[in-house]
Write a protein that holds these residues in place. Structure first.
Motif, PDB file in Angstrom:
ATOM      1  N   SER A 247       0.819  -1.209   0.000  1.00 38.50           N
ATOM      2  CA  SER A 247       0.000   0.000   0.000  1.00 38.50           C
ATOM      3  C   SER A 247       0.860   1.269   0.000  1.00 38.50           C
ATOM      4  O   SER A 247       0.572   2.233  -0.714  1.00 38.50           O
ATOM      5  CB  SER A 247      -0.925  -0.005   1.223  1.00 38.50           C
ATOM      6  N   TRP A 250       2.361   1.570  -3.474  1.00 38.53           N
ATOM      7  CA  TRP A 250       1.354   1.921  -4.474  1.00 38.53           C
ATOM      8  C   TRP A 250       1.003   3.407  -4.396  1.00 38.53           C
ATOM      9  O   TRP A 250       0.852   4.078  -5.424  1.00 38.53           O
ATOM     10  CB  TRP A 250       0.123   1.052  -4.257  1.00 38.53           C
ATOM     11  N   THR A 251       0.902   3.922  -3.190  1.00 34.01           N
ATOM     12  CA  THR A 251       0.641   5.350  -3.012  1.00 34.01           C
ATOM     13  C   THR A 251       1.775   6.181  -3.609  1.00 34.01           C
ATOM     14  O   THR A 251       1.541   7.171  -4.319  1.00 34.01           O
ATOM     15  CB  THR A 251       0.471   5.689  -1.526  1.00 34.01           C
ATOM     16  N   LYS A 254       1.787   6.059  -7.516  1.00 32.01           N
ATOM     17  CA  LYS A 254       0.762   6.912  -8.124  1.00 32.01           C
ATOM     18  C   LYS A 254       1.125   8.391  -8.017  1.00 32.01           C
ATOM     19  O   LYS A 254       0.743   9.189  -8.872  1.00 32.01           O
ATOM     20  CB  LYS A 254      -0.595   6.652  -7.474  1.00 32.01           C
ATOM     21  N   ILE A 267       0.314   2.556 -14.561  1.00 32.47           N
ATOM     22  CA  ILE A 267      -0.487   2.565 -13.342  1.00 32.47           C
ATOM     23  C   ILE A 267      -1.963   2.682 -13.679  1.00 32.47           C
ATOM     24  O   ILE A 267      -2.813   1.971 -13.131  1.00 32.47           O
ATOM     25  CB  ILE A 267      -0.035   3.714 -12.425  1.00 32.47           C
ATOM     26  N   GLU A 268      -2.277   3.564 -14.615  1.00 29.04           N
ATOM     27  CA  GLU A 268      -3.677   3.739 -14.999  1.00 29.04           C
ATOM     28  C   GLU A 268      -4.213   2.483 -15.689  1.00 29.04           C
ATOM     29  O   GLU A 268      -5.395   2.153 -15.552  1.00 29.04           O
ATOM     30  CB  GLU A 268      -3.805   4.970 -15.885  1.00 29.04           C
ATOM     31  N   THR A 269      -3.352   1.772 -16.414  1.00 32.96           N
ATOM     32  CA  THR A 269      -3.759   0.505 -17.026  1.00 32.96           C
ATOM     33  C   THR A 269      -4.101  -0.511 -15.948  1.00 32.96           C
ATOM     34  O   THR A 269      -5.097  -1.240 -16.043  1.00 32.96           O
ATOM     35  CB  THR A 269      -2.636  -0.051 -17.925  1.00 32.96           C
ATOM     36  N   GLN A 270      -3.271  -0.577 -14.910  1.00 33.06           N
ATOM     37  CA  GLN A 270      -3.551  -1.501 -13.813  1.00 33.06           C
ATOM     38  C   GLN A 270      -4.882  -1.178 -13.146  1.00 33.06           C
ATOM     39  O   GLN A 270      -5.688  -2.068 -12.884  1.00 33.06           O
ATOM     40  CB  GLN A 270      -2.434  -1.449 -12.777  1.00 33.06           C
ATOM     41  N   VAL A 271      -5.103   0.096 -12.865  1.00 34.80           N
ATOM     42  CA  VAL A 271      -6.338   0.494 -12.193  1.00 34.80           C
ATOM     43  C   VAL A 271      -7.548   0.174 -13.058  1.00 34.80           C
ATOM     44  O   VAL A 271      -8.587  -0.284 -12.558  1.00 34.80           O
ATOM     45  CB  VAL A 271      -6.283   1.996 -11.865  1.00 34.80           C
ATOM     46  N   ARG A 272      -7.404   0.373 -14.358  1.00 36.53           N
ATOM     47  CA  ARG A 272      -8.530   0.163 -15.271  1.00 36.53           C
ATOM     48  C   ARG A 272      -8.786  -1.315 -15.561  1.00 36.53           C
ATOM     49  O   ARG A 272      -9.927  -1.781 -15.522  1.00 36.53           O
ATOM     50  CB  ARG A 272      -8.268   0.907 -16.583  1.00 36.53           C
ATOM     51  N   ALA A 275      -8.287  -4.346 -11.864  1.00 36.18           N
ATOM     52  CA  ALA A 275      -8.846  -3.931 -10.574  1.00 36.18           C
ATOM     53  C   ALA A 275      -8.979  -5.107  -9.610  1.00 36.18           C
ATOM     54  O   ALA A 275      -8.730  -4.969  -8.408  1.00 36.18           O
ATOM     55  CB  ALA A 275     -10.205  -3.272 -10.795  1.00 36.18           C
ATOM     56  N   ILE A 278      -5.714  -5.889  -7.647  1.00 35.68           N
ATOM     57  CA  ILE A 278      -5.135  -4.837  -6.826  1.00 35.68           C
ATOM     58  C   ILE A 278      -5.950  -4.738  -5.542  1.00 35.68           C
ATOM     59  O   ILE A 278      -7.161  -4.468  -5.592  1.00 35.68           O
ATOM     60  CB  ILE A 278      -5.160  -3.475  -7.548  1.00 35.68           C
TER      61      ILE A 278
END
Length: 327
Positions: A247, A250-251, A254, A267-272, A275, A278
């Motif tokens: 955590s 990851w913070t 980002k 990072i945005e690919t991972q979030v999208r 999910a 993560i």
């Protein structure tokens, strides 16, 4: 009250750096981390916890070996479509081209190799459609010593003689392709003598993930059963520390995304798209359930095990400890 000394071997992955730096509290525990030793398959009496091969852990579970308790902490993950290499002038372009080919590997039981074969099978090539060759990768990377959790390759597999290497065989045409964990430097050179078999690996891996929903796990953390039974709270403290370390990383990732020019896009690919993966912990998400089901199925389908492990039982020991501490 003195802290419980916990010896642990663990690679210093980026997301574990906060743990190594001491930025993660471990109340009641004194973690003695060692990142310099090779990864182990069994935990000795003086080693309470360790990073272990997920494939070997699941194989042991299928055989009823519960001497270690795995934590659902998937600390190393990845795709393996990218991990086949060929000569620069090879006519092979896709995993489906491996049918009938001579393919080398320097480990049959490693998790990454198992996932590489899963990628090949997904492309329509059965394990038995390939003529396998096993040996030292090169002079600097000999075969790993066998462990009691290793499995035998298929009948008819060729083993290189002493003095021969897989890289040398690929160079002189003795084998057509090679799958291994780490790519030789020439793969990263624009005109190196070797290249990846799957040139557009990101596109192929993305399609695999979109279709299957599986992001393969390679390594997990495990603890000795006798240690876990004697110190259940320590196991949960360790697990929570791994999650907290991730955590914190990851913070930071980002906020800064400084590791490469387009790290923020990654990072945005991972979030999208990832999910459900993560954070890389637990067995509750559908994504992790799919991954556990696939590794159990692949071990059976690849002939590694006569009876597949049950995915819902892989972390039963951890679930029991968690319930005991929570209750």
């Amino acid at each position: 009250m003195s802290e419980l000394q916990v010896n642990m071997t663990l690679r210093a992955y980026d997301h574990l750096v906060p743990l190594f730096l001491g930025d993660v509290p471990t109340p009641g525990l004194k973690l003695n981390l060692d990142h310099r030793v090779p990864m182990v398959s069994t935990l000795s009496e003086n080693l309470a916890a360790a990073e272990v091969s997920f494939n070997r852990y699941v194989l042991a579970a299928a055989k009823g070996d519960d001497s270690i308790i795995g934590l659902p902490a998937f600390i190393l993950r990845g795709f393996r479509h990218r991990n086949y290499i060929v000569r620069r002038d090879s006519p092979l372009e896709n995993l489906s081209d491996l049918r009938g080919a001579r393919v080398g590997t320097n480990s049959w039981s490693d998790t990454g190799t198992m996932w590489a074969r899963a990628a090949m099978r997904d492309a329509g090539v059965a394990v038995t459609d390939v003529n396998w060759v096993i040996g030292d990768l090169d002079e600097a990377n000999p075969l790993k010593p066998p462990t009691h959790m290793d499995v035998d390759p298929p009948q008819g597999t060729q083993f290189l003689r002493s003095g021969q290497t897989l890289m040398g065989s690929l160079r002189d045409g003795g084998i057509d392709a090679l799958t291994t964990a780490f790519m030789p430097d020439s793969v990263f050179e624009p005109h190196g003598e070797f290249r990846r078999l799957v040139r557009n690996f990101r596109e192929v891996e993305r399609e695999f993930h979109q279709r299957t929903g599986v992001y393969p796990g390679f390594h997990i953390v495990a603890v000795r059963r006798d240690f876990a039974e004697a110190h259940p709270q320590a196991v949960m403290t360790l697990y929570d520390a791994l999650r907290k370390s991730w955590s914190i990383w990851w913070t930071k990732a980002k906020k800064f995304a400084e590791s490469s020019p387009w790290a923020m896009e990654e990072i945005e690919t991972q979030v999208r798209d990832f999910a459900g993966d993560i954070p890389p912990f637990g067995t509750e998400s559908d994504a992790h359930k799919r991954m556990l089901a696939m590794i159990c199925h692949e071990q059976f389908a690849q002939g590694l095990i006569p009876t597949a492990a049950r995915p819902e039982e892989l972390f039963a020991g951890f679930d029991s400890i968690k319930a005991k501490v929570s209750g």
